[in-house]
Each structure stands twice: as structure tokens, then as C-alpha cells.
Design an enzyme around this catalytic site. Structure first.
Site, PDB file in Angstrom:
ATOM      1  N   HIS A 209       0.794  -1.228   0.000  1.00 31.91           N
ATOM      2  CA  HIS A 209       0.000   0.000   0.000  1.00 31.91           C
ATOM      3  C   HIS A 209       0.827   1.279   0.000  1.00 31.91           C
ATOM      4  CE1 HIS A 209       0.876  -0.136   4.280  1.00 31.91           C
ATOM      5  NE2 HIS A 209       0.532   1.138   4.345  1.00 31.91           N
TER       6      HIS A 209
HETATM    7  C1  UD1 Z   1      -2.612   4.988   6.246  1.00 35.64           C
HETATM    8  C2  UD1 Z   1      -1.391   5.414   7.035  1.00 35.64           C
HETATM    9  C3  UD1 Z   1      -0.314   4.320   6.946  1.00 35.64           C
HETATM   10  C4  UD1 Z   1      -0.868   2.974   7.345  1.00 35.64           C
HETATM   11  C5  UD1 Z   1      -2.072   2.675   6.484  1.00 35.64           C
HETATM   12  C6  UD1 Z   1      -2.679   1.325   6.835  1.00 35.64           C
HETATM   13  C7  UD1 Z   1      -0.906   7.812   7.080  1.00 35.64           C
HETATM   14  C8  UD1 Z   1      -0.035   8.882   6.537  1.00 35.64           C
HETATM   15  N1  UD1 Z   1      -0.807   6.612   6.499  1.00 35.64           N
HETATM   16  O1  UD1 Z   1      -2.237   4.977   4.872  1.00 35.64           O
HETATM   17  O2  UD1 Z   1       0.735   4.660   7.811  1.00 35.64           O
HETATM   18  O3  UD1 Z   1       0.117   1.991   7.165  1.00 35.64           O
HETATM   19  O4  UD1 Z   1      -3.039   3.706   6.682  1.00 35.64           O
HETATM   20  O5  UD1 Z   1      -3.815   1.070   6.116  1.00 35.64           O
HETATM   21  O6  UD1 Z   1      -1.656   8.068   8.007  1.00 35.64           O
HETATM   22  N2  UD1 Z   1      -9.600   4.481   1.952  1.00 35.64           N
HETATM   23  C9  UD1 Z   1     -10.780   3.777   1.816  1.00 35.64           C
HETATM   24  N3  UD1 Z   1     -11.378   3.306   2.958  1.00 35.64           N
HETATM   25  C10 UD1 Z   1     -10.857   3.526   4.195  1.00 35.64           C
HETATM   26  C11 UD1 Z   1      -9.667   4.253   4.306  1.00 35.64           C
HETATM   27  C12 UD1 Z   1      -9.034   4.717   3.188  1.00 35.64           C
HETATM   28  O7  UD1 Z   1     -11.255   3.543   0.720  1.00 35.64           O
HETATM   29  O8  UD1 Z   1     -11.478   3.098   5.196  1.00 35.64           O
HETATM   30  C13 UD1 Z   1      -8.920   4.983   0.756  1.00 35.64           C
HETATM   31  C14 UD1 Z   1      -8.816   6.506   0.797  1.00 35.64           C
HETATM   32  O9  UD1 Z   1      -9.915   7.086   0.189  1.00 35.64           O
HETATM   33  C15 UD1 Z   1      -7.535   6.787   0.064  1.00 35.64           C
HETATM   34  C16 UD1 Z   1      -6.709   5.529   0.298  1.00 35.64           C
HETATM   35  O10 UD1 Z   1      -7.592   4.522   0.761  1.00 35.64           O
HETATM   36  O11 UD1 Z   1      -7.758   6.910  -1.319  1.00 35.64           O
HETATM   37  C17 UD1 Z   1      -5.606   5.798   1.269  1.00 35.64           C
HETATM   38  O12 UD1 Z   1      -6.106   6.104   2.591  1.00 35.64           O
HETATM   39  P1  UD1 Z   1      -5.305   7.071   3.608  1.00 35.64           P
HETATM   40  O13 UD1 Z   1      -5.953   7.065   4.936  1.00 35.64           O
HETATM   41  O14 UD1 Z   1      -5.067   8.359   2.945  1.00 35.64           O
HETATM   42  O15 UD1 Z   1      -3.879   6.450   3.771  1.00 35.64           O
HETATM   43  P2  UD1 Z   1      -3.365   4.945   3.739  1.00 35.64           P
HETATM   44  O16 UD1 Z   1      -2.658   4.743   2.435  1.00 35.64           O
HETATM   45  O17 UD1 Z   1      -4.448   3.989   4.109  1.00 35.64           O
END
Ligand code: UD1
Length: 364
Positions: A209
Site C-alpha cells: 500500500h
Molecule cells: C494509512 C497510514 C499508513 C498505514 C495505512 C494502513 C498515514 C499517513 N498513512 O495509509 O501509515 O500503514 O493507513 O492502512 O496516516 N480508503 C478507503 N477506505 C478507508 C480508508 C481509506 O477507501 O477506510 C482509501 C482513501 O480514500 C484513500 C486511500 O484509501 O484513497 C488511502 O487512505 P489514507 O488514509 O489516505 O492512507 P493509507 O494509504 O491507508
């Protein structure tokens, strides 16, 4: 004593669960530590958030800031604004943040600016890779943290080098491992085990990820092809993070059938798979700690790690982000040459007890 406990994203939930359990256990014995569980809502899908609450026995959050997705700055500012409002209604004696996600940093800043003391569980670790948002989160959080609960001597040394005095550093171990050991005899077979006719030590678990592995579709495809080609037909079980899913959808049809993609799994099902796998390939930090404790070989597709003890003591090897490194590592694995590893000090399942004991004696 009144504590705020902050969670926001998936890796926070397993770190906070045993701390809550310990507070509740002491409460049953007449101790009076009260807490408010604040979920920022950074992760909000059932399989990224809700399922962990159920499986790990975390109570309903007292407050959900419902911040949702956004850029780093949008999430940070939204969390700070939401948490600041809450703090202005009621200030805790101590704000406890865990890990390194955006919610960790944003709540630490909001609390500290309102003169609330901050404790950081998993403080002091460093990857020295400033391209990772998590590294910025760690550095900013630690620069304003009052009390550090650390997982390793390396973390202690990093903090001392930054001028933190010994009386604010508490080497207690790893709350993520508290959760792992507590849950281990409840790991649950996922339905894909029978559907794919999986056998112990006869498949690979893959998670990806990190933006620099997954955001460019050409690079992600190259990575996956290298993993597939070097794993000699072994099934590859790939629970796909939502961030990765958005990119992979453009080419998933043409991937080899040895890769089985799934939605993100719950904690108990995911670790059931990990414990029985031949190896894990990942770019996560937390998974390298769990594989170390379970003695499962782990290949990390990153150039650095903030958890070096998983490499020096554990079963983890850093392969870097160049996919060419995968084939030689897989060769080593398949010829049974992988190191066995040992468990780092204090990763013993009792970290949360030590943390709450220390907190109960702080003069706040
Ligand atoms: C976040 C954390 C990372 C952790 C990871 C575990 C930060 C900077 N990063 O990264 O350290 O290892 O979580 O998962 O805080 N999304 C969904 N559903 C959700 C959550 C997110 O669809 O419940 C999508 C968001 O819309 C976005 C992507 O996933 O497009 C990334 O989510 P985001 O919370 O920005 O960061 P992670 O890459 O998950």
C-alpha cells in the site's frame, strides 16, 4: 486521572486495544483511570476499521470526528480542527497517541497547543526516509511528546540523540504484540482457505500500500510480475488495500491466476493466513513485527525500516523497491535458507500493563 486515547487508521486499532483492556482490568480492581476513546475517522470502511473494533473487543468510540479521505493536509487540518473543538469542551490529563499515522500527529499537535500533555506509544522509531508521510508524522509527534513509550533500544537511542532526557523515555515493548499474543488462539480461518484449497506453508501472503510501490501502475505491474514469476506457481494471497485497489483495477484482469486478490481481511483472518504461510511479502511496518514474533519469513519491499530489530533479530529482510531483488530472495526462501530469527526484548504480551502502571504514577 482522565486520558484521551486516539485512533484513526487500521494500524492504530491493534495498538490501542490492549491499553484499553488493561485500563478496564484495573477498573475492575477499583483503580480509577477514566478514558475517552476518540476515533478520527481517517479509516472508515468496515474492513479497514469497524471489523477491528469487533474482533479486538474495542468499545465504541466515545467520539468519531468522521474526517474521512483527503490529502495529507486536508486530513491533518480536519483532524486538528475536530479534536481541538473536543478539547475545548473537556481537556484530559494526558493525550495518548499511538504509531505514526496522520491522526497521531494531528491530535498530538492539537493537544499540545492547548497545554495537554502528550504520550506517544511507539515513540522514537525512525526510517530516515523523509519521502514517507509516516516519518514526518513521527518526527513532528516526537518533537512535542512529553512521555515516550518505546519498542526498542534503537528508539531509545534515537530519542536520546535528539536531546530527550531519560526520565521521559520508558522502554516497555510493543503493544501490537500484546494484541497478537492475546488473539493468537482465536485466529480464524478465512473462507478463501477452503475455496483455494490452501495448505500450511504452501502459499505466500502479499500486502502492498505504500505510495512509491503502488501509485504508479507500471511499477506496480512490474512488482507483481516479478513476485509471480519467482514464486514457482505457489498461490499468492493478496488482500488489497483500497489505495492499491484503485490502481490495480486497470490491469487486474490480465494478472496470472496464481494471484488471488481479496478485500482487506479482518485481523483474526489475516493473521491466521500469515501464521501458516511460507512467507509474507509486504511494504507494511507492523506486519514485519508480527511475522518476527510468529517466526514467518518476511520480505519487505522498502529501502529502509523504522523497525530495524525485525531485520537484525527477526525474520525480516529489506529487499528495497527495485523488483529485481525479489527473485534472488525467493530463491533463498524456496531452498530453505531463510534465517530463523528471534523475538526482540519485551515483545512479550505485557507491554500495556507496563504502560498503564507507569502512567498511573505520573504526576499530571
Ligand atoms: C494509512 C497510514 C499508513 C498505514 C495505512 C494502513 C498515514 C499517513 N498513512 O495509509 O501509515 O500503514 O493507513 O492502512 O496516516 N480508503 C478507503 N477506505 C478507508 C480508508 C481509506 O477507501 O477506510 C482509501 C482513501 O480514500 C484513500 C486511500 O484509501 O484513497 C488511502 O487512505 P489514507 O488514509 O489516505 O492512507 P493509507 O494509504 O491507508
Amino acid at each position: 486521572m482522565f486520558l484521551d486515547l486516539i485512533v484513526g487508521a487500521r494500524p492504530n486499532f491493534m495498538k490501542i486495544a490492549p491499553i484499553i483492556r488493561e485500563i478496564e482490568r484495573r477498573g475492575d480492581q477499583g483503580n480509577t483511570i477514566k478514558y475517552r476513546l476518540v476515533h478520527t475517522g481517517q479509516h472508515y470502511d468496515r474492513n479497514m476499521s469497524g471489523s477491528f473494533f469487533e474482533e479486538l473487543g474495542i468499545p465504541e468510540p466515545h467520539v468519531n470526528l468522521n474526517i474521512g479521505s483527503g490529502t495529507q493536509a486536508e486530513q491533518t487540518s480536519g483532524i486538528m480542527t475536530g479534536y481541538e473543538k473536543l478539547l475545548m469542551q473537556q481537556k484530559p490529563d494526558l493525550c495518548i497517541v499511538v504509531g505514526d499515522v496522520t491522526s497521531t500527529m494531528a491530535c498530538a499537535i492539537a493537544a499540545k497547543k492547548l497545554l495537554v500533555k502528550v504520550a506517544h506509544v511507539e515513540g522514537g522509531i525512525r526510517s530516515d526516509d523523509m519521502t514517507m508521510p509516516e516519518e514526518i508524522n513521527r518526527i513532528v509527534t516526537d518533537s512535542i511528546t512529553d512521555y515516550f513509550f518505546t519498542t526498542s533500544e534503537t528508539a531509545n537511542a534515537n530519542l536520546r540523540r535528539n536531546g530527550v532526557s531519560n526520565d521521559r523515555i520508558f522502554f516497555v515493548g510493543n503493544t501490537m504484540i500484546d494484541t497478537l499474543l492475546f488473539a493468537r488462539n482465536r485466529f480464524r480461518k478465512p473462507s478463501l482457505w477452503d475455496e483455494l484449497d490452501l495448505k500450511d506453508r504452501n502459499y505466500i501472503v502479499l500486502t502492498l500500500h505504500r505510495p512509491n510501490n503502488v501509485d504508479d501502475p507500471v511499477n506496480l505491474r512490474w512488482l507483481l510480475d516479478e513476485i509471480i514469476n519467482s514464486s514457482k506457481g505457489l498461490p499468492i494471497i493478496f488482500p488489497v488495500h483500497p489505495r492499491t485497489r484503485k490502481i490495480i483495477n486497470s490491469f487486474s484482469e490480465s494478472l496470472s491466476s496464481t494471484v488471488s486478490m481479496a478485500d482487506p481481511l479482518g485481523y483474526l483472518e489475516f493473521n491466521y493466513l500469515v501464521e501458516r504461510s511460507l512467507a509474507v511479502i509486504t511494504d507494511s511496518g507492523g506486519i514485519t513485527e508480527e511475522t518476527t514474533v510468529m517466526g514467518v519469513p518476511c520480505m519487505t519491499l522498502r529501502d529502509s525500516t523504522e523497525r530495524p530489530e525485525t531485520v537484525t533479530m527477526g525474520t525480516n529482510e529489506l529487499l528495497g523497491t527495485n523488483p529485481d531483488a525479489i527473485a534472488p530472495a525467493m530463491q533463498k526462501l524456496l531452498s530453505d535458507q531463510w534465517k530463523k530469527g528471534s523475538i526482540p526484548p519485551l515483545w512479550d504480551g505485557h507491554t500495556s500493563e507496563r504502560i498503564i502502571e507507569i502512567i498511573s504514577k505520573l504526576s499530571l
